[in-house]
Design a protein around this motif. Structure first.
Motif, PDB file in Angstrom:
ATOM      1  N   ALA A  21       0.827  -1.205   0.000  1.00 16.43           N
ATOM      2  CA  ALA A  21       0.000   0.000   0.000  1.00 16.43           C
ATOM      3  C   ALA A  21       0.863   1.257   0.000  1.00 16.43           C
ATOM      4  O   ALA A  21       0.583   2.219  -0.731  1.00 16.43           O
ATOM      5  CB  ALA A  21      -0.926  -0.004   1.221  1.00 16.43           C
ATOM      6  N   VAL A  22       1.916   1.262   0.798  1.00 16.64           N
ATOM      7  CA  VAL A  22       2.800   2.423   0.874  1.00 16.64           C
ATOM      8  C   VAL A  22       3.517   2.659  -0.447  1.00 16.64           C
ATOM      9  O   VAL A  22       3.661   3.795  -0.907  1.00 16.64           O
ATOM     10  CB  VAL A  22       3.819   2.259   2.019  1.00 16.64           C
ATOM     11  N   ASN A  23       3.960   1.579  -1.085  1.00 17.72           N
ATOM     12  CA  ASN A  23       4.724   1.711  -2.320  1.00 17.72           C
ATOM     13  C   ASN A  23       3.856   1.961  -3.548  1.00 17.72           C
ATOM     14  O   ASN A  23       4.361   2.446  -4.567  1.00 17.72           O
ATOM     15  CB  ASN A  23       5.576   0.459  -2.540  1.00 17.72           C
ATOM     16  N   CYS A  24       2.570   1.627  -3.467  1.00 17.98           N
ATOM     17  CA  CYS A  24       1.687   1.787  -4.629  1.00 17.98           C
ATOM     18  C   CYS A  24       0.854   3.066  -4.600  1.00 17.98           C
ATOM     19  O   CYS A  24       0.282   3.448  -5.621  1.00 17.98           O
ATOM     20  CB  CYS A  24       0.748   0.575  -4.741  1.00 17.98           C
ATOM     21  N   ASP A  25       0.765   3.705  -3.456  1.00 18.77           N
ATOM     22  CA  ASP A  25      -0.057   4.910  -3.331  1.00 18.77           C
ATOM     23  C   ASP A  25       0.850   6.138  -3.212  1.00 18.77           C
ATOM     24  O   ASP A  25       1.602   6.276  -2.243  1.00 18.77           O
ATOM     25  CB  ASP A  25      -0.960   4.798  -2.104  1.00 18.77           C
ATOM     26  N   SER A  26       0.778   7.019  -4.162  1.00 20.04           N
ATOM     27  CA  SER A  26       1.631   8.216  -4.174  1.00 20.04           C
ATOM     28  C   SER A  26       1.322   9.155  -3.004  1.00 20.04           C
ATOM     29  O   SER A  26       2.169   9.941  -2.593  1.00 20.04           O
ATOM     30  CB  SER A  26       1.458   8.971  -5.497  1.00 20.04           C
ATOM     31  N   HIS A  27       0.091   9.080  -2.476  1.00 22.10           N
ATOM     32  CA  HIS A  27      -0.269   9.925  -1.343  1.00 22.10           C
ATOM     33  C   HIS A  27       0.484   9.528  -0.067  1.00 22.10           C
ATOM     34  O   HIS A  27       0.545  10.306   0.883  1.00 22.10           O
ATOM     35  CB  HIS A  27      -1.779   9.852  -1.076  1.00 22.10           C
ATOM     36  N   LEU A  28       1.027   8.320  -0.054  1.00 25.96           N
ATOM     37  CA  LEU A  28       1.761   7.845   1.123  1.00 25.96           C
ATOM     38  C   LEU A  28       3.269   7.969   0.939  1.00 25.96           C
ATOM     39  O   LEU A  28       4.039   7.362   1.675  1.00 25.96           O
ATOM     40  CB  LEU A  28       1.399   6.384   1.417  1.00 25.96           C
ATOM     41  N   ASP A  29       3.668   8.768  -0.039  1.00 30.49           N
ATOM     42  CA  ASP A  29       5.094   8.975  -0.293  1.00 30.49           C
ATOM     43  C   ASP A  29       5.628  10.055   0.646  1.00 30.49           C
ATOM     44  O   ASP A  29       6.038  11.142   0.234  1.00 30.49           O
ATOM     45  CB  ASP A  29       5.316   9.373  -1.754  1.00 30.49           C
ATOM     46  N   THR A  30       5.597   9.739   1.940  1.00 27.62           N
ATOM     47  CA  THR A  30       6.067  10.666   2.973  1.00 27.62           C
ATOM     48  C   THR A  30       7.006   9.922   3.917  1.00 27.62           C
ATOM     49  O   THR A  30       7.000   8.687   3.962  1.00 27.62           O
ATOM     50  CB  THR A  30       4.887  11.235   3.780  1.00 27.62           C
ATOM     51  N   PRO A  31       7.822  10.650   4.682  1.00 27.12           N
ATOM     52  CA  PRO A  31       8.742   9.985   5.622  1.00 27.12           C
ATOM     53  C   PRO A  31       8.041   9.046   6.598  1.00 27.12           C
ATOM     54  O   PRO A  31       8.543   7.970   6.891  1.00 27.12           O
ATOM     55  CB  PRO A  31       9.395  11.169   6.348  1.00 27.12           C
ATOM     56  N   MET A  32       6.861   9.461   7.095  1.00 30.72           N
ATOM     57  CA  MET A  32       6.161   8.634   8.081  1.00 30.72           C
ATOM     58  C   MET A  32       5.857   7.247   7.526  1.00 30.72           C
ATOM     59  O   MET A  32       6.074   6.232   8.195  1.00 30.72           O
ATOM     60  CB  MET A  32       4.856   9.306   8.515  1.00 30.72           C
ATOM     61  N   TYR A  33       5.367   7.187   6.311  1.00 30.94           N
ATOM     62  CA  TYR A  33       5.005   5.899   5.728  1.00 30.94           C
ATOM     63  C   TYR A  33       6.229   5.139   5.210  1.00 30.94           C
ATOM     64  O   TYR A  33       6.190   3.911   5.100  1.00 30.94           O
ATOM     65  CB  TYR A  33       3.972   6.107   4.620  1.00 30.94           C
ATOM     66  N   PHE A  34       7.302   5.861   4.891  1.00 31.06           N
ATOM     67  CA  PHE A  34       8.566   5.195   4.566  1.00 31.06           C
ATOM     68  C   PHE A  34       9.061   4.417   5.780  1.00 31.06           C
ATOM     69  O   PHE A  34       9.477   3.254   5.666  1.00 31.06           O
ATOM     70  CB  PHE A  34       9.610   6.230   4.136  1.00 31.06           C
ATOM     71  N   PHE A  35       9.010   5.042   6.943  1.00 29.00           N
ATOM     72  CA  PHE A  35       9.409   4.352   8.174  1.00 29.00           C
ATOM     73  C   PHE A  35       8.447   3.212   8.497  1.00 29.00           C
ATOM     74  O   PHE A  35       8.875   2.154   8.985  1.00 29.00           O
ATOM     75  CB  PHE A  35       9.468   5.343   9.340  1.00 29.00           C
ATOM     76  N   LEU A  36       7.166   3.417   8.233  1.00 36.23           N
ATOM     77  CA  LEU A  36       6.175   2.369   8.502  1.00 36.23           C
ATOM     78  C   LEU A  36       6.422   1.137   7.643  1.00 36.23           C
ATOM     79  O   LEU A  36       6.316   0.007   8.130  1.00 36.23           O
ATOM     80  CB  LEU A  36       4.766   2.904   8.251  1.00 36.23           C
ATOM     81  N   SER A  37       6.758   1.329   6.376  1.00 29.79           N
ATOM     82  CA  SER A  37       7.031   0.176   5.507  1.00 29.79           C
ATOM     83  C   SER A  37       8.267  -0.579   5.979  1.00 29.79           C
ATOM     84  O   SER A  37       8.316  -1.812   5.908  1.00 29.79           O
ATOM     85  CB  SER A  37       7.197   0.627   4.056  1.00 29.79           C
ATOM     86  N   ASN A  38       9.263   0.145   6.482  1.00 35.13           N
ATOM     87  CA  ASN A  38      10.451  -0.516   7.036  1.00 35.13           C
ATOM     88  C   ASN A  38      10.131  -1.243   8.335  1.00 35.13           C
ATOM     89  O   ASN A  38      10.682  -2.320   8.606  1.00 35.13           O
ATOM     90  CB  ASN A  38      11.558   0.511   7.274  1.00 35.13           C
ATOM     91  N   LEU A  39       9.222  -0.674   9.123  1.00 34.69           N
ATOM     92  CA  LEU A  39       8.779  -1.349  10.344  1.00 34.69           C
ATOM     93  C   LEU A  39       8.059  -2.644   9.999  1.00 34.69           C
ATOM     94  O   LEU A  39       8.263  -3.674  10.663  1.00 34.69           O
ATOM     95  CB  LEU A  39       7.859  -0.427  11.145  1.00 34.69           C
TER      96      LEU A  39
END
Length: 311
Positions: free
Chosen positions: A48-66
């Motif tokens: 979801a984070v990688n496919c949605d451009s609206h989630l292209d923020t630092p918060m969701y980058f960290f969430l995907s790594n989590l």
């Protein structure tokens, strides 16, 4: 018992949760279900984070790594247990046991650091909103993730290398479902004072510093939120932290439970159950916490499912 040097050891025995053969199928089904939920839930977050451009923020980058870290934590511990139950062979090689303990320490450590990094991200977003994108630049975000991995690896290697100097007795049964560091040290016939000192001293620093950072960040966040004049503005600002606070409470709450359990009781069963709460449940529940409490994540997951060709 005659001590055995670690070079003479070929394997340990993982006793798991119970020796009752009638309960083995139930335990296998339970842990298999939890593992599949963990992997599927966290993979959906990453997609979801990688496919949605609206989630292209630092918060969701960290969430995907989590989420990736949560998958790795579960994969380091649960599959070996499932194989042992299915084959009724509880052995694990000395090298495999050492590797499993090291990997578990690395991934739990990375999660510990990432939660602190995410707290800093929320601090910048709420306390310095106009400078958020200036401060949280992509290269800084990547650096923080890599630095978390680096110090977690160093922390795990310190304990793993110290275990190589231990000698073990003929009793090599680990009362656990994975090679937990503390349980391995208990089996040693060597002097383990240094190992135990390292567990508590390095552990307090390694986990205490990020937790202190989280507490400091939220102290500043709460102070800033209370200065917002409108109730709606306060709610909106605090809602961006709700999911992270829930994950932090789950992670450190279960971790503190493990520490207290090992400190007040020598019961192997209680320690195993406490460790299970720490290594199994947080990775499984984190995706549900973020997907249920975060509107942007709900929308991204909905779009992800709609876009799947087989739906």
């Amino acid at each position: 018992m005659k001590p055995l040097n670690q070079t003479a050891i070929t394997e340990f025995l993982l006793l798991g949760l119970t020796n009752d053969l009638e309960l083995q199928p139930l335990i296998f089904s339970l842990f298999l279900s939890m593992y599949l939920f963990t992997v599927l839930g966290n993979l959906l977050i990453i997609l979801a984070v990688n496919c949605d451009s609206h989630l292209d923020t630092p918060m969701y980058f960290f969430l995907s790594n989590l989420s990736f870290t949560d998958i790795s934590t579960s994969t380091a511990t649960i599959p070996k247990m499932l194989v042992n139950i299915q084959t009724q062979n509880h052995s694990i090689t000395f090298t495999g046991c050492l590797a499993q303990a090291c990997l578990a320490l690395i991934f739990v450590g990375v999660e510990n650091c990432l939660l602190a990094v995410m707290a800093y991200d929320r601090y910048v977003a709420i306390c310095h909103p106009l400078r958020y994108m200036v401060i949280m630049k992509p290269y800084l975000c990547v650096f923080l993730v890599l630095f978390s991995l680096l110090i977690s690896t160093v922390h795990a290697l310190i304990h793993s290398l110290m275990m190589l100097h231990l000698s073990f007795c003929t009793d090599l049964e680990i009362s656990h479902f994975f090679c937990d560091l503390a349980e391995i040290i208990k089996l040693s016939c060597s002097d383990t004072v240094i190992n135990n000192i390292l567990i508590y001293s390095v552990g307090v620093i390694f986990f205490g510093v990020p937790l202190s950072g989280i507490i400091f960040s939220y102290t500043k966040i709460v102070s800033t939120i209370f200065k917002i004049p409108s109730v709606g503005g306060r709610y909106k600002a605090f809602s961006t932290c709700g999911s992270h606070l829930s994950v932090v409470s789950l992670f450190y709450g279960t971790g503190f439970g493990v520490y207290m359990s090992s400190a007040v009781t020598d019961s192997s069963i209680k320690n195993v159950m406490a460790s299970m709460m720490y290594t199994v449940f947080p990775p499984m529940l984190n995706p549900f916490i973020y997907s249920l409490r975060n509107k942007d994540m709900k929308s991204a997951l909905r779009n992800l499912f709609i876009g799947m060709p087989f739906l």
